[in-house]
Design an enzyme around this catalytic site. Sequence first.
Site, PDB file in Angstrom:
ATOM      1  N   HIS A   1       0.836  -1.207   0.000  1.00  0.00           N
ATOM      2  CA  HIS A   1       0.000   0.000   0.000  1.00  0.00           C
ATOM      3  C   HIS A   1       0.873   1.260   0.000  1.00  0.00           C
ATOM      4  O   HIS A   1       0.604   2.226  -0.709  1.00  0.00           O
ATOM      5  CB  HIS A   1      -0.863   0.052   1.266  1.00  0.00           C
ATOM      6  CG  HIS A   1      -1.807  -1.095   1.440  1.00  0.00           C
ATOM      7  ND1 HIS A   1      -1.659  -2.043   2.421  1.00  0.00           N
ATOM      8  CD2 HIS A   1      -2.930  -1.442   0.759  1.00  0.00           C
ATOM      9  CE1 HIS A   1      -2.653  -2.914   2.351  1.00  0.00           C
ATOM     10  NE2 HIS A   1      -3.433  -2.587   1.350  1.00  0.00           N
TER      11      HIS A   1
ATOM     12  N   VAL B   1       4.798  -5.411  -4.572  1.00  0.00           N
ATOM     13  CA  VAL B   1       5.832  -5.375  -3.531  1.00  0.00           C
ATOM     14  C   VAL B   1       5.800  -6.714  -2.806  1.00  0.00           C
ATOM     15  O   VAL B   1       4.727  -7.218  -2.467  1.00  0.00           O
ATOM     16  CB  VAL B   1       5.583  -4.215  -2.542  1.00  0.00           C
ATOM     17  CG1 VAL B   1       6.625  -4.225  -1.433  1.00  0.00           C
ATOM     18  CG2 VAL B   1       5.601  -2.884  -3.279  1.00  0.00           C
TER      19      VAL B   1
HETATM   20  P1  AMP Z   1      -6.348  -3.675  -0.477  1.00  0.00           P
HETATM   21  O1  AMP Z   1      -6.214  -2.953   0.806  1.00  0.00           O
HETATM   22  O2  AMP Z   1      -5.965  -5.115  -0.412  1.00  0.00           O
HETATM   23  O3  AMP Z   1      -7.707  -3.457  -1.127  1.00  0.00           O
HETATM   24  O4  AMP Z   1      -5.297  -3.024  -1.469  1.00  0.00           O
HETATM   25  C1  AMP Z   1      -5.316  -1.651  -1.769  1.00  0.00           C
HETATM   26  C2  AMP Z   1      -4.434  -1.392  -2.953  1.00  0.00           C
HETATM   27  O5  AMP Z   1      -3.094  -1.791  -2.654  1.00  0.00           O
HETATM   28  C3  AMP Z   1      -4.855  -2.199  -4.192  1.00  0.00           C
HETATM   29  O6  AMP Z   1      -4.729  -1.382  -5.342  1.00  0.00           O
HETATM   30  C4  AMP Z   1      -3.873  -3.325  -4.210  1.00  0.00           C
HETATM   31  O7  AMP Z   1      -3.635  -3.852  -5.493  1.00  0.00           O
HETATM   32  C5  AMP Z   1      -2.613  -2.644  -3.660  1.00  0.00           C
HETATM   33  N1  AMP Z   1      -1.712  -3.655  -3.131  1.00  0.00           N
HETATM   34  C6  AMP Z   1      -1.990  -4.616  -2.208  1.00  0.00           C
HETATM   35  N2  AMP Z   1      -0.913  -5.410  -2.003  1.00  0.00           N
HETATM   36  C7  AMP Z   1       0.073  -4.950  -2.821  1.00  0.00           C
HETATM   37  C8  AMP Z   1       1.418  -5.361  -3.083  1.00  0.00           C
HETATM   38  N3  AMP Z   1       1.971  -6.395  -2.469  1.00  0.00           N
HETATM   39  N4  AMP Z   1       2.127  -4.657  -3.987  1.00  0.00           N
HETATM   40  C9  AMP Z   1       1.559  -3.597  -4.623  1.00  0.00           C
HETATM   41  N5  AMP Z   1       0.316  -3.165  -4.428  1.00  0.00           N
HETATM   42  C10 AMP Z   1      -0.439  -3.835  -3.540  1.00  0.00           C
END
Ligand code: AMP
Length: 280
Positions: free
Chosen positions: A37, A176
Site C-alpha cells: 500500500h 511489492v
Molecule cells: P487492499 O487494501 O488489499 O484493497 O489493497 C489496496 C491497494 O493496494 C490495491 O490497489 C492493491 O492492489 C494494492 N496492493 C496490495 N498489495 C500490494 C502489493 N503487495 N504490492 C503492490 N500493491 C499492492
Amino acid sequence: MKVYRDIRLLRREIGRLKRKGKTVGFVPTMGFLHEGHLSLVRRARKDSDCVVVSIFVNPVQFGPNEDFKEYPRELKKDLALCKRCGVDMVFVPGVRSMYPEGFSTYLNVEGLTEGLCGAKRPRHFRGVTTVVAKLFNIVSPDIAYFGQKDAQQAIVIKRMVKDLALPVKIKVMPIVREKDDLAMSSRNTYLDRDSRKQAASLHKSLKAARELYKKGEKDSKKIISRMRNLILAEKDAEIDYIVIVDPETLMDVKKISGKTLVALAVRIGKTRLIDNVILN
Ligand code: AMP
C-alpha cells in the site's frame, strides 16, 4: 494529516484545494497497511499536491462465506503509517455512509469480471467497481493508484474509467514482495508458519513460468502444468486457477508471443492468495 469520516466535510475540503488549482492523488485501500500500500502512497506523494488515502473494508465485495468479519483491521497503526508517508487526508467512512439504507445502485463491468477471480467470487468485482466509483465521486482524484498484485482489479478499474469517461488517470504500480518473495497482502496475516512456507509455492511457480518462457517454451499448457505440479506438491494447497492470458482482454493465450499475464489464485488451507507476473 486530517482524518475524515464524513463525506460532506471531505468533499468540501477537497473542493477548496481544487479551486486553488491543487492536484489530488488517491489511494483506495481496505487498511491493515503494508509496504505494498505504502508504495502507492509514496508514488502519489511524488505526483500530486494533495494525497488522499481511503481505508474502508467494503462489505459489498465479500461473498457470504468470505472473510469480511475476520478481515484484519488496525486503524491506529494505519493512521500512523499514513502520517509518516506524508498523507494529507485519510477518509475512513462508516458502512452506513457508503451504503445508506435502501442502497440499490451497483456498477458492473461485464466480461472482464467473469473469469479468474470473478469465477469463484461472482459478485466481488461488482462490489469493487461500485465502491471505487463512489470513492472517485467523493474524492475527485486527478490520479488514482492501484497495485499490480490485484491484476484483474486494475484491468477492470481501467475499463470502468474508460467506459464511463471518468476524469481520473489510473496508475498501476508493481507488486511489492516480502523478503522471501511472497507478495505482500493483508491476508498473509492468516498464514501460520507452516502455511507460510507452503505459500512460497505461488511465487516459485511464477518464477518457474518465467524461466521456462525464457528458455523458449511458448506453450501455455506446458507452463501451467509445471506450475500446477509445483503448487500441488504442498499438502494444503488447492488451486483456484492458473491462467496465461492477454493482460488487457484477459482472454486465454495458447501460444505466448506478446506481453502476457500469468496469474493464479491458490488456497493454502482456508487462506486464498493471489499473485501474478507479466511475461515480455
Ligand atoms: P487492499 O487494501 O488489499 O484493497 O489493497 C489496496 C491497494 O493496494 C490495491 O490497489 C492493491 O492492489 C494494492 N496492493 C496490495 N498489495 C500490494 C502489493 N503487495 N504490492 C503492490 N500493491 C499492492
